[in-house]
Design a protein around this motif. Structure first.
Motif, PDB file in Angstrom:
ATOM      1  N   ASN A  53       0.903  -1.305  -0.137  1.00  0.00           N
ATOM      2  CA  ASN A  53      -0.009   0.053   0.038  1.00  0.00           C
ATOM      3  C   ASN A  53       1.017   1.283  -0.030  1.00  0.00           C
ATOM      4  OD1 ASN A  53      -2.910   0.405  -0.089  1.00  0.00           O
ATOM      5  ND2 ASN A  53      -3.357  -0.606   1.674  1.00  0.00           N
ATOM      6  N   VAL A  54       0.982   1.686  -1.073  1.00  0.00           N
ATOM      7  CA  VAL A  54       1.822   3.218  -1.179  1.00  0.00           C
ATOM      8  C   VAL A  54       0.916   4.139  -1.912  1.00  0.00           C
ATOM      9  CG1 VAL A  54       3.902   2.083  -1.477  1.00  0.00           C
ATOM     10  CG2 VAL A  54       2.527   2.281  -3.688  1.00  0.00           C
ATOM     11  N   GLU A  55       1.365   5.434  -1.655  1.00  0.00           N
ATOM     12  CA  GLU A  55       0.717   6.480  -2.115  1.00  0.00           C
ATOM     13  C   GLU A  55       0.813   6.857  -3.490  1.00  0.00           C
ATOM     14  OE1 GLU A  55      -1.855   8.302  -0.616  1.00  0.00           O
ATOM     15  OE2 GLU A  55      -1.637   6.894   1.184  1.00  0.00           O
ATOM     16  N   GLY A  56       0.142   7.347  -4.303  1.00  0.00           N
ATOM     17  CA  GLY A  56       0.361   7.574  -5.670  1.00  0.00           C
ATOM     18  C   GLY A  56       0.945   6.620  -6.624  1.00  0.00           C
ATOM     19  N   VAL A  57       0.130   5.754  -7.160  1.00  0.00           N
ATOM     20  CA  VAL A  57       0.480   4.581  -8.253  1.00  0.00           C
ATOM     21  C   VAL A  57       0.012   5.195  -9.505  1.00  0.00           C
ATOM     22  CG1 VAL A  57       0.211   2.473  -8.961  1.00  0.00           C
ATOM     23  CG2 VAL A  57       0.108   3.068  -6.510  1.00  0.00           C
ATOM     24  N   SER A  58       1.057   5.227 -10.452  1.00  0.00           N
ATOM     25  CA  SER A  58       0.876   5.513 -11.745  1.00  0.00           C
ATOM     26  C   SER A  58       0.421   4.281 -12.545  1.00  0.00           C
ATOM     27  CB  SER A  58       2.171   5.987 -12.421  1.00  0.00           C
ATOM     28  OG  SER A  58       2.156   6.036 -13.910  1.00  0.00           O
ATOM     29  N   ARG A  59      -0.583   4.408 -13.413  1.00  0.00           N
ATOM     30  CA  ARG A  59      -1.070   3.427 -14.159  1.00  0.00           C
ATOM     31  C   ARG A  59      -1.053   3.556 -15.441  1.00  0.00           C
ATOM     32  NH1 ARG A  59      -2.581  -0.646 -10.513  1.00  0.00           N
ATOM     33  NH2 ARG A  59      -3.374   0.124  -8.830  1.00  0.00           N
ATOM     34  N   GLU A  60       0.020   4.328 -16.112  1.00  0.00           N
ATOM     35  CA  GLU A  60       0.132   4.791 -17.412  1.00  0.00           C
ATOM     36  C   GLU A  60       0.400   3.525 -18.387  1.00  0.00           C
ATOM     37  OE1 GLU A  60       3.529   6.948 -20.087  1.00  0.00           O
ATOM     38  OE2 GLU A  60       3.488   7.166 -17.863  1.00  0.00           O
ATOM     39  N   TYR A  61       1.337   2.620 -17.933  1.00  0.00           N
ATOM     40  CA  TYR A  61       1.756   1.299 -18.545  1.00  0.00           C
ATOM     41  C   TYR A  61       0.651   0.407 -18.519  1.00  0.00           C
ATOM     42  CZ  TYR A  61       6.394   3.237 -18.777  1.00  0.00           C
ATOM     43  OH  TYR A  61       7.226   4.211 -19.088  1.00  0.00           O
ATOM     44  N   GLU A  62      -0.328   0.269 -17.380  1.00  0.00           N
ATOM     45  CA  GLU A  62      -1.124  -0.485 -17.435  1.00  0.00           C
ATOM     46  C   GLU A  62      -2.491  -0.301 -18.466  1.00  0.00           C
ATOM     47  OE1 GLU A  62      -3.906  -2.701 -13.747  1.00  0.00           O
ATOM     48  OE2 GLU A  62      -2.417  -1.025 -13.146  1.00  0.00           O
TER      49      GLU A  62
END
Length: 423
Positions: A53-62
């Motif tokens: 559980n981390v803050e600020g996840v980038s989903r660009e590649y997903e």
């Protein structure tokens, strides 16, 4: 020349092309699409699984991965180009992707609150103003959505519960551009499951844990289940892909044609390194109580990978034969392909190279940049005594002539055996 070979092997379905890294995948994609004059090849990048559980996840590649998988389902993608790391990673099953794709049509009745619920469930995030993919906004009877597989966002205007109009719009100016009768919205998450259902699965799974770190593992799992029930964002939802689906998928579940390996020895070495690194990362997370048995498989291992590739016809594109491949080839085809230096813009050097090829009875194709430069360059070449033509859709390269085409490639190549060169 490898892009040329792959393009020549186009079939009705989708072919998987495996490379050692992302840079080579992108380069092949670009070259194939330039040769085709349209987008037939799409990159499928690897992603970083977020398991804590981390803050600020980038989903660009997903988002890019899901857009590409969606294009396979609609028949738009003829070549799925992926690094070995992306190929080894688990993803959303094809039937779930199709079932989770939202189609909206002009004149259709849809309740805005129900549409926003579906969008959130599929990984879209609410924003005051849509500025990028996988975002949506609601302003009264207007809903803006930026589908992950689209190059631009769409604006839906409602009359009551009826979709009155659908239009693409420009992010900068916010002005509508082209109208459309319908839009398709691909999910923005690879882990798609009803929140309550996933919470139930997590809690049920937690009860069965019997490891020495059971207390800390259960605490983290039940905390995530509680967040889901409270409708809070779960940034580590990747962690639950083994629970969300009875059988998580891989890219092999989406293709139906040949598997092409670009430099197999390099791919094999990279695969070993990736699997070893992943095992090490998982080991640490197991020791920390972040993961446990049953929540520790996010990559194929070597045996699984080889088992899946054996189901398809395979082509190996290797610059040199390697004795350590351990692949039993049915047929070996050897030919000579040389890389040609890119033309740097010096007309005198270009004319020398073309004269050299034409004097040896070569057919030459010249990718010369923009459409505007073609007539100017053709005129310069003719004044220098070089026979040339500007290509049209019916053109065929001829001996001792140069065929000019718009566009550019990452490199040129020469086939000495059939006296053909591309610059």
């Amino acid at each position: 020349h490898k892009a040329h070979l792959i393009y020549a092997l186009e079939k009705d379905g989708t072919t998987l092309v495996v490379t050692d890294d992302e840079a080579n995948a992108k380069k092949l994609c670009y070259d194939i699409n330039e040769m085709a004059g349209q987008s037939l090849a799409f990159a499928f990048p690897s992603k970083e699984f977020t398991l804590t559980n981390v803050e600020g996840v980038s989903r660009e590649y997903e988002n890019i991965r899901l857009a590409t998988l969606s294009k396979i389902c609609t028949g738009e993608c003829k070549f799925l180009i992926a690094s070995i790391e992306a190929v080894l990673q688990l993803t959303i099953p094809k039937n779930v992707l199709i079932d989770s794709t939202i189609t909206l049509k002009q004149g259709e009745e849809v309740q805005i609150h129900e549409l926003t619920r579906k969008l959130v469930e599929c990984g879209y995030s609410f924003s005051e103003t849509v500025e990028g993919t996988s975002q949506f906004s609601v302003r009264g009877a207007i809903v803006d959505i930026f589908p992950v597989q689209s190059d631009f966002p769409y604006r839906l205007e409602f009359w009551g519960d009826e979709i009155d109009s659908i239009s693409a719009f420009d992010i900068e100016s916010q002005r509508r551009t082209d109208s459309s009768e319908s839009i398709r919205i691909t999910p923005a998450l690879e882990t798609i499951i009803d929140r309550e259902m996933l919470a139930d699965k997590i809690e049920s799974f937690a009860k069965g844990i019997r490891s020495k770190r059971a207390t800390i593992v259960k605490e983290k799992l039940n905390s995530d289940a509680s967040r889901l029930r409270d409708k809070l964002t779960l940034n580590n939802i990747d962690k639950y892909i083994p629970l969300a689906y009875d059988k998580p998928a891989t890219v092999f579940d989406y293709i139906n044609e040949t598997v092409i390996f670009n430099e197999y020895s390099s791919i094999s070495e990279k695969a070993k390194s990736i699997i070893a690194q992943n095992n090490e990362d998982i080991k640490i997370l197991l020791e920390e109580g972040e993961l446990c048995k049953g929540l520790d498989g996010y990559y194929l291992d070597t045996t699984q990978f080889l088992s899946l590739t054996e189901k398809y016809p395979q082509v190996y594109l290797d610059t040199f034969m390697h004795g350590s491949n351990r692949v039993s080839f049915q047929k070996l085809i050897n030919f000579e392909a040389l890389q040609t230096a890119s033309w740097g813009g010096e007309i005198r050097q270009l004319i020398e190279d073309l004269n050299s090829f034409c004097s040896r009875d070569y057919r030459v194709i010249l990718f010369a940049g923009s459409e505007k430069t073609l007539p100017i360059l053709a005129n310069d070449l003719r004044e220098s005594g070089i026979s040339c033509d500007i290509a049209n859709e019916n053109s065929v390269p001829e001996t001792c002539r140069v065929l000019l085409m718009a566009g550019s490639l990452s490199g040129g190549y020469e086939y000495p055996e059939i006296k053909t060169a591309l610059i």
